[in-house]
Design a protein around this motif. Sequence first.
Motif, PDB file in Angstrom:
ATOM      1  N   ASP A  67      -1.871-168.203 -86.883  1.00  0.00           N
ATOM      2  CA  ASP A  67      -2.015-167.011 -85.946  1.00  0.00           C
ATOM      3  C   ASP A  67      -3.092-166.218 -85.780  1.00  0.00           C
ATOM      4  OD1 ASP A  67       0.581-167.724 -85.270  1.00  0.00           O
ATOM      5  OD2 ASP A  67       1.541-166.381 -86.775  1.00  0.00           O
ATOM      6  N   ALA A  68      -3.978-166.180 -86.876  1.00  0.00           N
ATOM      7  CA  ALA A  68      -5.052-165.420 -87.043  1.00  0.00           C
ATOM      8  C   ALA A  68      -6.070-166.221 -86.281  1.00  0.00           C
ATOM      9  CB  ALA A  68      -5.559-165.110 -88.361  1.00  0.00           C
ATOM     10  N   ALA A  69      -6.232-167.554 -86.217  1.00  0.00           N
ATOM     11  CA  ALA A  69      -7.178-168.373 -85.543  1.00  0.00           C
ATOM     12  C   ALA A  69      -6.810-168.338 -83.961  1.00  0.00           C
ATOM     13  CB  ALA A  69      -7.071-169.667 -85.839  1.00  0.00           C
ATOM     14  N   VAL A  70      -5.580-168.284 -83.549  1.00  0.00           N
ATOM     15  CA  VAL A  70      -5.180-168.342 -82.275  1.00  0.00           C
ATOM     16  C   VAL A  70      -5.570-166.714 -81.677  1.00  0.00           C
ATOM     17  CG1 VAL A  70      -3.135-167.995 -80.603  1.00  0.00           C
ATOM     18  CG2 VAL A  70      -3.246-169.726 -82.408  1.00  0.00           C
ATOM     19  N   ALA A  71      -5.285-165.683 -82.490  1.00  0.00           N
ATOM     20  CA  ALA A  71      -5.803-164.375 -82.089  1.00  0.00           C
ATOM     21  C   ALA A  71      -7.272-164.363 -81.734  1.00  0.00           C
ATOM     22  CB  ALA A  71      -5.298-163.191 -83.003  1.00  0.00           C
ATOM     23  N   ARG A  75      -9.258-163.710 -78.314  1.00  0.00           N
ATOM     24  CA  ARG A  75     -10.307-162.706 -78.238  1.00  0.00           C
ATOM     25  C   ARG A  75     -11.525-163.125 -77.694  1.00  0.00           C
ATOM     26  NH1 ARG A  75     -14.492-160.740 -80.231  1.00  0.00           N
ATOM     27  NH2 ARG A  75     -14.775-162.440 -82.055  1.00  0.00           N
ATOM     28  N   ILE A  76     -11.962-164.346 -77.952  1.00  0.00           N
ATOM     29  CA  ILE A  76     -13.079-164.954 -77.473  1.00  0.00           C
ATOM     30  C   ILE A  76     -13.046-165.304 -76.035  1.00  0.00           C
ATOM     31  CG2 ILE A  76     -14.777-167.188 -77.700  1.00  0.00           C
ATOM     32  CD1 ILE A  76     -13.919-166.589 -80.782  1.00  0.00           C
ATOM     33  N   LEU A  77     -11.825-166.107 -75.729  1.00  0.00           N
ATOM     34  CA  LEU A  77     -11.570-166.757 -74.370  1.00  0.00           C
ATOM     35  C   LEU A  77     -11.215-165.802 -73.178  1.00  0.00           C
ATOM     36  CD1 LEU A  77     -10.383-169.974 -75.707  1.00  0.00           C
ATOM     37  CD2 LEU A  77     -12.525-169.631 -75.036  1.00  0.00           C
ATOM     38  N   ALA A  78     -10.281-164.856 -73.382  1.00  0.00           N
ATOM     39  CA  ALA A  78      -9.821-164.035 -72.557  1.00  0.00           C
ATOM     40  C   ALA A  78     -10.840-163.212 -71.499  1.00  0.00           C
ATOM     41  CB  ALA A  78      -8.919-162.972 -73.174  1.00  0.00           C
ATOM     42  N   GLY A  81     -11.409-165.570 -68.630  1.00  0.00           N
ATOM     43  CA  GLY A  81     -10.444-166.056 -67.887  1.00  0.00           C
ATOM     44  C   GLY A  81      -9.529-167.187 -68.272  1.00  0.00           C
ATOM     45  N   TRP A  82      -9.605-167.631 -69.497  1.00  0.00           N
ATOM     46  CA  TRP A  82      -8.882-168.378 -70.276  1.00  0.00           C
ATOM     47  C   TRP A  82      -7.383-167.912 -70.482  1.00  0.00           C
ATOM     48  CZ3 TRP A  82     -10.469-173.682 -70.238  1.00  0.00           C
ATOM     49  CH2 TRP A  82     -11.709-173.677 -69.934  1.00  0.00           C
ATOM     50  N   ALA A  83      -6.461-168.727 -70.273  1.00  0.00           N
ATOM     51  CA  ALA A  83      -4.964-168.292 -70.906  1.00  0.00           C
ATOM     52  C   ALA A  83      -4.848-169.479 -72.007  1.00  0.00           C
ATOM     53  CB  ALA A  83      -4.239-168.630 -69.784  1.00  0.00           C
ATOM     54  N   VAL A  84      -4.158-168.531 -73.185  1.00  0.00           N
ATOM     55  CA  VAL A  84      -3.999-169.128 -74.442  1.00  0.00           C
ATOM     56  C   VAL A  84      -2.577-169.520 -74.598  1.00  0.00           C
ATOM     57  CG1 VAL A  84      -4.600-169.269 -77.020  1.00  0.00           C
ATOM     58  CG2 VAL A  84      -6.459-168.605 -75.282  1.00  0.00           C
ATOM     59  N   ASP A  85      -1.986-170.461 -74.863  1.00  0.00           N
ATOM     60  CA  ASP A  85      -0.658-170.682 -75.091  1.00  0.00           C
ATOM     61  C   ASP A  85      -0.102-171.423 -76.350  1.00  0.00           C
ATOM     62  OD1 ASP A  85       2.361-170.445 -74.525  1.00  0.00           O
ATOM     63  OD2 ASP A  85       2.018-172.472 -73.596  1.00  0.00           O
ATOM     64  N   VAL A  86       0.442-170.975 -77.274  1.00  0.00           N
ATOM     65  CA  VAL A  86       0.977-171.566 -78.300  1.00  0.00           C
ATOM     66  C   VAL A  86       2.337-172.642 -77.822  1.00  0.00           C
ATOM     67  CG1 VAL A  86       1.670-171.497 -80.619  1.00  0.00           C
ATOM     68  CG2 VAL A  86       0.143-170.095 -79.938  1.00  0.00           C
TER      69      VAL A  86
END
Length: 136
Positions: A67-71, A75-78, A81-86
């Motif tokens: 989860d830390a890597a996803v967070a 932080r980097i991509l948002a 305009g990138w949406a990140v979904d697990v």
Amino acid sequence: MILERFLRRRRPEPEPVLVDDGTLTVVGSCFDPARADSAVVAELRAAGVAVETGPFVMRHVLTLPDDAAVAEAVRILAPDGWAVDVVDPTERPLRVRIARQQVLTGLEPARERTRMAGLAQRLGGDAAGYEVLARG
């Protein structure tokens, strides 16, 4: 004032931004690191997909360790305009989809695939590939 009202009426409505909300269809993909992204775009054109007129969503599939890597990815991509979904928060490593509307040229998928591979490596994961989505 009258001219302003006339011009305001004649402006075309901006096209809504596509989002990866489950209503889009996969029209192309690349999960082979040796395959050229320009070949994917050429195949889309050959299949009759109007690449020049778009719009398209590129959805990259990454695996990240936790989860830390996803967070950190968020932080980097948002800001761009990138949406990140697990996909499934219970599986490890985490399978993550990263999507946004893109221009589809032979160069753009290559640039973004390289960016995602670098991000995944930096966060201890792997970039599996990407899918191109469009309205059905």
